[in-house]
Design a protein around this motif. Structure first.
Motif, PDB file in Angstrom:
ATOM      1  N   GLY A 306       0.737  -1.162   0.114  1.00  0.00           N
ATOM      2  CA  GLY A 306      -0.015  -0.063  -0.068  1.00  0.00           C
ATOM      3  C   GLY A 306       0.889   1.284  -0.179  1.00  0.00           C
ATOM      4  O   GLY A 306       0.778   2.007  -0.777  1.00  0.00           O
ATOM      5  N   ILE A 307       1.607   1.465   0.844  1.00  0.00           N
ATOM      6  CA  ILE A 307       2.640   2.632   1.016  1.00  0.00           C
ATOM      7  C   ILE A 307       3.532   2.602  -0.149  1.00  0.00           C
ATOM      8  O   ILE A 307       3.520   3.844  -0.712  1.00  0.00           O
ATOM      9  N   PHE A 308       4.082   1.580  -0.798  1.00  0.00           N
ATOM     10  CA  PHE A 308       5.026   1.587  -1.750  1.00  0.00           C
ATOM     11  C   PHE A 308       4.217   2.265  -2.943  1.00  0.00           C
ATOM     12  O   PHE A 308       4.699   3.022  -3.662  1.00  0.00           O
ATOM     13  N   GLN A 309       2.972   1.878  -3.322  1.00  0.00           N
ATOM     14  CA  GLN A 309       2.250   2.060  -4.420  1.00  0.00           C
ATOM     15  C   GLN A 309       1.660   3.616  -4.288  1.00  0.00           C
ATOM     16  O   GLN A 309       1.614   4.541  -5.259  1.00  0.00           O
ATOM     17  N   VAL A 310       1.310   3.866  -3.192  1.00  0.00           N
ATOM     18  CA  VAL A 310       0.783   5.445  -2.714  1.00  0.00           C
ATOM     19  C   VAL A 310       1.991   6.252  -2.971  1.00  0.00           C
ATOM     20  O   VAL A 310       1.773   7.289  -3.586  1.00  0.00           O
ATOM     21  N   VAL A 311       3.131   6.036  -2.393  1.00  0.00           N
ATOM     22  CA  VAL A 311       4.159   6.976  -2.610  1.00  0.00           C
ATOM     23  C   VAL A 311       4.553   7.070  -4.014  1.00  0.00           C
ATOM     24  O   VAL A 311       4.938   8.196  -4.675  1.00  0.00           O
ATOM     25  N   SER A 312       4.592   5.937  -4.726  1.00  0.00           N
ATOM     26  CA  SER A 312       5.008   5.726  -6.132  1.00  0.00           C
ATOM     27  C   SER A 312       4.316   6.887  -6.984  1.00  0.00           C
ATOM     28  O   SER A 312       4.468   7.386  -7.962  1.00  0.00           O
ATOM     29  N   PHE A 313       2.862   6.560  -6.718  1.00  0.00           N
ATOM     30  CA  PHE A 313       1.769   7.296  -7.504  1.00  0.00           C
ATOM     31  C   PHE A 313       1.790   8.793  -7.219  1.00  0.00           C
ATOM     32  O   PHE A 313       1.648   9.580  -8.136  1.00  0.00           O
ATOM     33  N   ILE A 314       1.932   9.043  -5.958  1.00  0.00           N
ATOM     34  CA  ILE A 314       1.760  10.637  -5.507  1.00  0.00           C
ATOM     35  C   ILE A 314       3.113  11.437  -5.985  1.00  0.00           C
ATOM     36  O   ILE A 314       2.861  12.407  -6.076  1.00  0.00           O
ATOM     37  N   THR A 315       4.220  10.594  -5.807  1.00  0.00           N
ATOM     38  CA  THR A 315       5.454  11.317  -6.255  1.00  0.00           C
ATOM     39  C   THR A 315       5.696  11.183  -7.637  1.00  0.00           C
ATOM     40  O   THR A 315       6.582  11.642  -8.582  1.00  0.00           O
ATOM     41  N   THR A 316       4.586  10.672  -8.337  1.00  0.00           N
ATOM     42  CA  THR A 316       4.626  10.255  -9.993  1.00  0.00           C
ATOM     43  C   THR A 316       5.894   9.621 -10.410  1.00  0.00           C
ATOM     44  O   THR A 316       6.386   9.741 -11.509  1.00  0.00           O
ATOM     45  N   THR A 317       6.441   8.710  -9.622  1.00  0.00           N
ATOM     46  CA  THR A 317       7.553   7.921  -9.732  1.00  0.00           C
ATOM     47  C   THR A 317       7.038   6.639 -11.035  1.00  0.00           C
ATOM     48  O   THR A 317       7.714   6.553 -11.923  1.00  0.00           O
ATOM     49  N   GLY A 318       6.323   5.850 -10.300  1.00  0.00           N
ATOM     50  CA  GLY A 318       5.664   4.897 -11.313  1.00  0.00           C
ATOM     51  C   GLY A 318       6.465   3.412 -11.355  1.00  0.00           C
ATOM     52  O   GLY A 318       6.200   2.560 -11.936  1.00  0.00           O
ATOM     53  N   LEU A 319       7.308   3.226 -10.186  1.00  0.00           N
ATOM     54  CA  LEU A 319       7.833   2.049  -9.958  1.00  0.00           C
ATOM     55  C   LEU A 319       6.625   0.973  -9.459  1.00  0.00           C
ATOM     56  O   LEU A 319       5.878   1.762  -8.697  1.00  0.00           O
ATOM     57  N   PHE A 320       6.871  -0.321  -9.466  1.00  0.00           N
ATOM     58  CA  PHE A 320       5.792  -0.927  -8.890  1.00  0.00           C
ATOM     59  C   PHE A 320       6.584  -2.465  -8.121  1.00  0.00           C
ATOM     60  O   PHE A 320       7.505  -2.777  -8.725  1.00  0.00           O
ATOM     61  N   ASN A 321       5.776  -2.767  -7.164  1.00  0.00           N
ATOM     62  CA  ASN A 321       6.289  -3.854  -6.186  1.00  0.00           C
ATOM     63  C   ASN A 321       5.110  -5.049  -6.323  1.00  0.00           C
ATOM     64  O   ASN A 321       5.115  -5.984  -5.624  1.00  0.00           O
ATOM     65  N   ASP A 322       4.324  -4.593  -7.042  1.00  0.00           N
ATOM     66  CA  ASP A 322       2.844  -5.602  -6.854  1.00  0.00           C
ATOM     67  C   ASP A 322       2.046  -4.900  -8.155  1.00  0.00           C
ATOM     68  O   ASP A 322       2.252  -3.705  -8.791  1.00  0.00           O
ATOM     69  N   ASP A 323       0.933  -5.655  -8.555  1.00  0.00           N
ATOM     70  CA  ASP A 323       0.098  -5.478  -9.737  1.00  0.00           C
ATOM     71  C   ASP A 323      -1.061  -4.826  -9.164  1.00  0.00           C
ATOM     72  O   ASP A 323      -1.970  -5.562  -8.660  1.00  0.00           O
ATOM     73  N   ALA A 324      -1.206  -3.566  -9.178  1.00  0.00           N
ATOM     74  CA  ALA A 324      -2.236  -2.663  -8.739  1.00  0.00           C
ATOM     75  C   ALA A 324      -3.514  -3.122  -9.524  1.00  0.00           C
ATOM     76  O   ALA A 324      -4.597  -2.827  -9.166  1.00  0.00           O
ATOM     77  N   GLY A 325      -3.400  -3.333 -10.825  1.00  0.00           N
ATOM     78  CA  GLY A 325      -4.492  -3.847 -11.507  1.00  0.00           C
ATOM     79  C   GLY A 325      -5.336  -4.985 -11.051  1.00  0.00           C
ATOM     80  O   GLY A 325      -6.685  -5.339 -11.376  1.00  0.00           O
ATOM     81  N   LYS A 326      -5.134  -5.819 -10.024  1.00  0.00           N
ATOM     82  CA  LYS A 326      -5.725  -6.866  -9.431  1.00  0.00           C
ATOM     83  C   LYS A 326      -6.228  -6.633  -8.110  1.00  0.00           C
ATOM     84  O   LYS A 326      -6.727  -7.219  -7.447  1.00  0.00           O
ATOM     85  N   TRP A 327      -6.021  -5.146  -7.666  1.00  0.00           N
ATOM     86  CA  TRP A 327      -6.570  -4.859  -6.408  1.00  0.00           C
ATOM     87  C   TRP A 327      -8.027  -4.328  -6.446  1.00  0.00           C
ATOM     88  O   TRP A 327      -8.434  -4.187  -7.708  1.00  0.00           O
ATOM     89  N   PRO A 328      -8.664  -4.203  -5.597  1.00  0.00           N
ATOM     90  CA  PRO A 328     -10.076  -3.789  -5.662  1.00  0.00           C
ATOM     91  C   PRO A 328     -10.172  -2.360  -6.070  1.00  0.00           C
ATOM     92  O   PRO A 328      -9.382  -1.720  -6.111  1.00  0.00           O
TER      93      PRO A 328
END
Length: 485
Positions: A306-328
């Protein structure tokens, strides 16, 4: 009218800067025995020769820029860097489409991080290093980088800085802009080296650490692996990435003042940082709960994802450690909010910027108070500084333009047959310089290669507009810009 000589002179000097970057990649290609050595050699020669020609046409130019010249030279410099950046890809044969090569470089220099390369692991090390280097240079700005290195090259540098800098306020550390640039770049360099050392301590080799540290601190997101940081499957690396992405999303002058005086809690005196911090915390906890409740994640795994994806998106980085496309899907709404708002002004991140969010919230609050007290004169203050009416008008104009561009771009993509979720998030990702998108056709872990050519050009244009804060580019397209008076 436009002073063509000074523009030719500055663009020629900027191409010499790009030549030095290509030289660094040529050295890397030679050291790594890649088959892209000849491509970088030819690209280097073409770029140098073009720079010499532009400098020739700019001889005897007065070293001053008007406001119009500043806006034009900034926009042209980003276009020129992206144009010549296509050469290594096209000459090496790893990309055959000029559209794709230009998209990849515009995505790099604007630190968007969206890619049209389906298999980045097939690229030689020199090209991988070039992709990372474009993001690192673009993080703080091409012209800003030049001001730090060669302050005398850019006449009227204050106006150029104003045309390229992010956020409604331009923070100053020192009266001389060139000194500001050097100090801010020193913070950027320290963050990059610290990030690289941390990555290597977690198990990366020097080449992996170098590339990932550049794209992390630039909040760009290009990776040398198809599965981004998920390739390492390391919780320690996930936390390192999260930390340095978060720090790179903080206002750099504020970060400099706080850390140089060993007073990190001084950050919380900034209303922009408080909004940024609590947005990250709140949205991370929300996604954590959703992942635990609906996807069966363990507590630590849910928090880290959760915190990885939130920080990645809000800082507009775009790195990923999980597939958010499979999240709710409700978590997509939270991540879309991150894409829209962005991190702090004066950082390497994109998006609307938290300081504008603070100002908009205060405008709404003042409007309610004005309804109860119609005759009251209500100031708008941010961190004790009064925001003049002109800045408030600019804020509303920026916000309106941002929304209109998003609506137009999303409408065109939906009309072209792209599914609604992808069209909206691709638009937010492009103008916010985020990188990943949410949807079924093009997910957060996929390339954008399936987009039609016109959509790639439109996204490239939106990336440039978003990186240069909309008005710096759009003002050039107005008839008034080209009139004599």
């Amino acid at each position: 009218m436009i002073n063509k000589k000074i523009i030719f002179k500055i663009l020629g000097s900027l191409l010499f800067i790009e030549s030095s970057l290509l030289l660094a990649c040529l050295v890397m290609a030679v050291c790594m025995h890649g088959d892209d050595t000849l491509a970088f050699l030819v690209s280097l020669l073409v770029t140098i020769l073009t720079g010499i020609v532009l400098r020739y046409y700019g001889m005897n130019a007065e070293n001053t820029l008007s406001r119009r010249d500043a806006y034009l030279v900034v926009t042209l410099s980003w276009l020129l860097f992206s144009l010549f950046g296509t050469l290594p890809f096209l000459i090496s044969g790893y990309m055959t489409s000029f559209t794709d090569a230009f998209f990849e470089n515009m995505s790099g220099f604007t630190t968007t991080g969206a890619t049209v390369i389906d298999d980045v692991e097939a690229l030689p090390d020199g090209l991988l290093f070039w992709r990372s280097l474009t993001q690192w240079i673009g993080g703080l700005g091409i012209v800003f980088f030049t001001i730090a290195l060669l302050p005398s090259t850019v006449g009227g540098s204050t106006r150029v800085f104003a045309a390229e800098a992010t956020g409604p306020f331009k923070s100053k550390l020192h009266p001389r802009l060139s000194t500001n640039a050097k100090w801010i770049w020193s913070v950027y360099l320290v963050l990059t080296l610290g990030c690289m050392a941390s990555y290597m301590a977690c198990g990366m080799n020097w080449f992996e650490g170098l590339n990932f540290s550049m794209t992390t601190t630039a909040t760009g997101g290009f990776s040398i692996y198809n599965t981004s940081t998920e390739h390492f499957n390391s919780p320690a690396m996930d936390y390192v990435t999260t930390l340095f992405c978060f720090l790179s999303g903080v206002n750099f002058p504020l970060l400099y003042f706080s850390l140089s005086k060993f007073r990190p809690f001084h950050l919380f005196k900034s209303s922009e940082f408080r909004l940024y911090f609590f947005l990250v915390l709140g949205l991370s906890l929300f996604i954590m709960v959703e992942l635990m409740a609906r996807n069966g994640y363990g507590t630590e795994h849910a928090f880290r994802s959760g915190i990885f994806q939130v920080v990645s998106f809000i800082t507009t980085t775009g790195l990923f450690n999980d597939d958010a496309g499979k999240w709710p899907h409700v978590t997509w709404v939270a991540l879309s909010l991150c894409m829209f708002i962005g991190a702090c002004s004066g950082s390497t991140s994109g998006g609307l910027k938290c300081v504008r969010g603070v100002m908009l919230l205060k405008v709404v609050k003042n409007e309610f108070r004005q309804m109860l007290h119609p005759n009251a004169s209500l100031p708008l203050r941010v961190d004790g500084n009064n925001v003049p009416p002109s800045k408030r008008v600019t804020l509303l104009a920026f916000f309106t333009s941002y929304l209109m561009l998003c609506l137009i771009c999303a409408f065109v993509m939906i009309a072209a047959g792209i599914d609604n979720t992808n069209a909206i998030t691709i638009t937010l990702s492009s103008i916010g310089n985020v990188g990943p998108t949410l949807g079924t056709e093009i997910g957060p872990t996929m390339s954008w290669n399936d987009l039609p050519a016109f959509a790639k050009w439109m996204c490239s244009f939106m990336m440039l507009i978003g990186r240069l804060e909309i008005f710096s580019v759009l003002v050039i397209l107005t008839p008034q810009f080209w009139t004599r008076k």
